[in-house]
Design a protein around this motif. Structure first.
Motif, PDB file in Angstrom:
ATOM      1  N   GLU A 165      22.525  28.204  35.602  1.00  0.00           N
ATOM      2  CA  GLU A 165      22.443  26.796  35.856  1.00  0.00           C
ATOM      3  C   GLU A 165      21.038  26.347  35.068  1.00  0.00           C
ATOM      4  O   GLU A 165      21.180  25.125  34.443  1.00  0.00           O
ATOM      5  N   CYS A 296      31.311  29.519  29.840  1.00  0.00           N
ATOM      6  CA  CYS A 296      30.801  28.992  30.936  1.00  0.00           C
ATOM      7  C   CYS A 296      29.675  28.113  30.557  1.00  0.00           C
ATOM      8  O   CYS A 296      29.473  26.921  31.334  1.00  0.00           O
ATOM      9  N   ILE A 299      31.337  24.622  29.412  1.00  0.00           N
ATOM     10  CA  ILE A 299      31.969  23.938  30.598  1.00  0.00           C
ATOM     11  C   ILE A 299      30.931  23.422  31.292  1.00  0.00           C
ATOM     12  O   ILE A 299      31.067  21.989  31.856  1.00  0.00           O
ATOM     13  N   GLY A 300      29.773  24.041  31.547  1.00  0.00           N
ATOM     14  CA  GLY A 300      28.839  23.542  32.265  1.00  0.00           C
ATOM     15  C   GLY A 300      27.944  22.313  31.668  1.00  0.00           C
ATOM     16  O   GLY A 300      27.689  21.325  32.439  1.00  0.00           O
ATOM     17  N   ALA A 302      29.577  20.311  29.501  1.00  0.00           N
ATOM     18  CA  ALA A 302      30.583  19.284  29.463  1.00  0.00           C
ATOM     19  C   ALA A 302      30.793  18.657  30.989  1.00  0.00           C
ATOM     20  O   ALA A 302      31.026  17.062  30.840  1.00  0.00           O
ATOM     21  N   ARG A 303      30.704  19.305  31.888  1.00  0.00           N
ATOM     22  CA  ARG A 303      30.597  18.742  33.343  1.00  0.00           C
ATOM     23  C   ARG A 303      29.585  17.681  33.594  1.00  0.00           C
ATOM     24  O   ARG A 303      29.476  16.598  34.177  1.00  0.00           O
ATOM     25  N   ARG A 304      28.504  17.877  32.797  1.00  0.00           N
ATOM     26  CA  ARG A 304      26.771  16.944  33.170  1.00  0.00           C
ATOM     27  C   ARG A 304      27.270  15.765  32.490  1.00  0.00           C
ATOM     28  O   ARG A 304      26.749  14.722  32.616  1.00  0.00           O
ATOM     29  N   HIS A 305      28.220  15.754  31.234  1.00  0.00           N
ATOM     30  CA  HIS A 305      28.186  14.456  30.351  1.00  0.00           C
ATOM     31  C   HIS A 305      30.086  14.140  30.554  1.00  0.00           C
ATOM     32  O   HIS A 305      30.343  14.384  29.462  1.00  0.00           O
ATOM     33  N   SER A 306      30.516  14.212  31.428  1.00  0.00           N
ATOM     34  CA  SER A 306      31.889  14.296  31.594  1.00  0.00           C
ATOM     35  C   SER A 306      32.509  13.279  31.046  1.00  0.00           C
ATOM     36  O   SER A 306      33.353  13.523  30.064  1.00  0.00           O
ATOM     37  N   ASP A 307      32.384  11.924  31.187  1.00  0.00           N
ATOM     38  CA  ASP A 307      32.811  10.938  30.378  1.00  0.00           C
ATOM     39  C   ASP A 307      32.723  10.783  28.982  1.00  0.00           C
ATOM     40  O   ASP A 307      33.568  10.916  28.123  1.00  0.00           O
TER      41      ASP A 307
END
Length: 337
Positions: A165, A296, A299-300, A302-307
């Motif tokens: 993280e 990992c 994806i991590g 990408a999730r922080r900057h989802s849009d």
């Protein structure tokens, strides 16, 4: 080395190597045994032993090889029998246990027994043996697939989510990410760069030593340098990560060995768990294990900057759409009914 199945039941004191030994190949800046990161209760003790093997003293390495050769047998043997099989002393066996973080020999036996029980509970057969010239093609396929599968499973088991993280945080906020790797690790470095680039993160991958060093020299605070090295002992990669750290960049190492030289110059260390086997099928497993970590990280971030990430993925997919053949995966043309 004595075979584990042929444990001696006695021996003269002169058969033991009781002298303390110092690792001859350990990096001078490597942390002490007690400073090793906790791999988590779910991780196999064998994974930890393999990862720490290069940094152990020679006598401790002999104990490690005895344990790795047949952990089930070791879990049923006394400390004296293990010491004799490794041609060393009981004190060295105890020192080995502390070096790999299990406290003492009784705790090692318990950990090995639990690991054996977990392995037996799995439905898949254990195909972890060496690939030999006598293996047919089907056996070879099974052993390679087994090594790759175990590399992914064991990497996931011992990957530290807290460290992961922190690295994701650094990558998600980085002004620039430079990824370094040579040889087989260069392909993994390129994969991370390509993934980050597709979601709009500024990233570069380098594998030439001179370019790696000049890249690291222009990094600074707010940037991230990621070094990929299975052995953790590739001098080009270690030197480059050290330079990046000196320039103020956040440094990350992805390696199979948490006490390797590259780990000593990194702010964050993400470890894989891959085994080397005959004909170096482990070299394939190591890349798959590294790619597990890379996925990992991607994806991590990408999730922080989802849009933003989803929009970038859609845009890049559309950009290459016209360069795909007009057929569907089943071979029929897309416009066929």
């Amino acid at each position: 080395m004595a075979a584990v199945g042929d444990f001696p039941t006695g021996g003269a004191p002169g058969d033991f190597d009781t002298r303390p030994e110092v690792p001859t190949d350990a990096h001078p800046e490597a942390p002490a045994a007690g400073d090793a990161p906790d791999d988590g209760e779910s991780a196999s003790p064998l994974v930890r032993i393999r990862s720490l093997l290069p940094g152990l003293a020679r006598a401790e390495q002999r104990v490690a090889h005895v344990v790795l050769q047949d952990p089930t047998t070791v879990s049923r043997r006394s400390i004296t029998e293990v010491a004799q099989a490794a041609r060393t002393s009981e004190t060295t066996v105890t020192r080995f246990c502390k070096a790999v973080g299990v406290g003492g020999y009784p705790q090692l036996r318990i950990a090995l027994a639990a690991d054996t029980a977990r392995a037996q509970a799995r439905s898949a057969p254990d195909l972890g043996g060496e690939i030999t010239g006598d293996d047919d093609v089907a056996s070879m396929i099974g052993k390679v697939a087994f090594a790759d599968t175990r590399a992914v499973e064991e990497t996931a088991q011992q990957l530290d989510p807290v460290v992961l993280e922190r690295v994701i945080d650094a990558l998600a906020s980085a002004g620039r990410v430079d990824v370094y790797g040579v040889g087989a690790s260069a392909f993994v470095a390129a994969d991370l760069q390509q993934k980050l680039h597709r979601i709009g993160r500024i990233s570069f991958a380098w594998s030439d030593t001179h370019i790696m060093l000049t890249s690291a020299a222009v990094l600074g605070p707010g940037d991230v340098a990621v070094a990929v090295s299975h052995s953790g002992a590739t001098s080009d990669t270690v030197e480059t990560l050290r330079v990046a750290g000196q320039r103020g960049a956040t440094t990350v190492a992805v390696t199979n060995f948490p006490r390797s030289p590259v780990a000593t110059v990194a702010d964050h260390v993400l470890t894989t768990a891959a085994r080397e086997t005959t004909f170096r099928s482990g070299a394939t497993a190591s890349r798959i294990a590294q790619l597990t970590v890379i996925d990992c990280l991607f994806i991590g971030v990408a999730r922080r900057h989802s849009d933003e990430a989803l929009g970038a993925l859609e845009a890049t997919r559309n950009a290459v759409e016209g360069h795909r053949l007009g057929v569907r995966p089943d071979g029929r043309r897309r416009d066929s009914r």
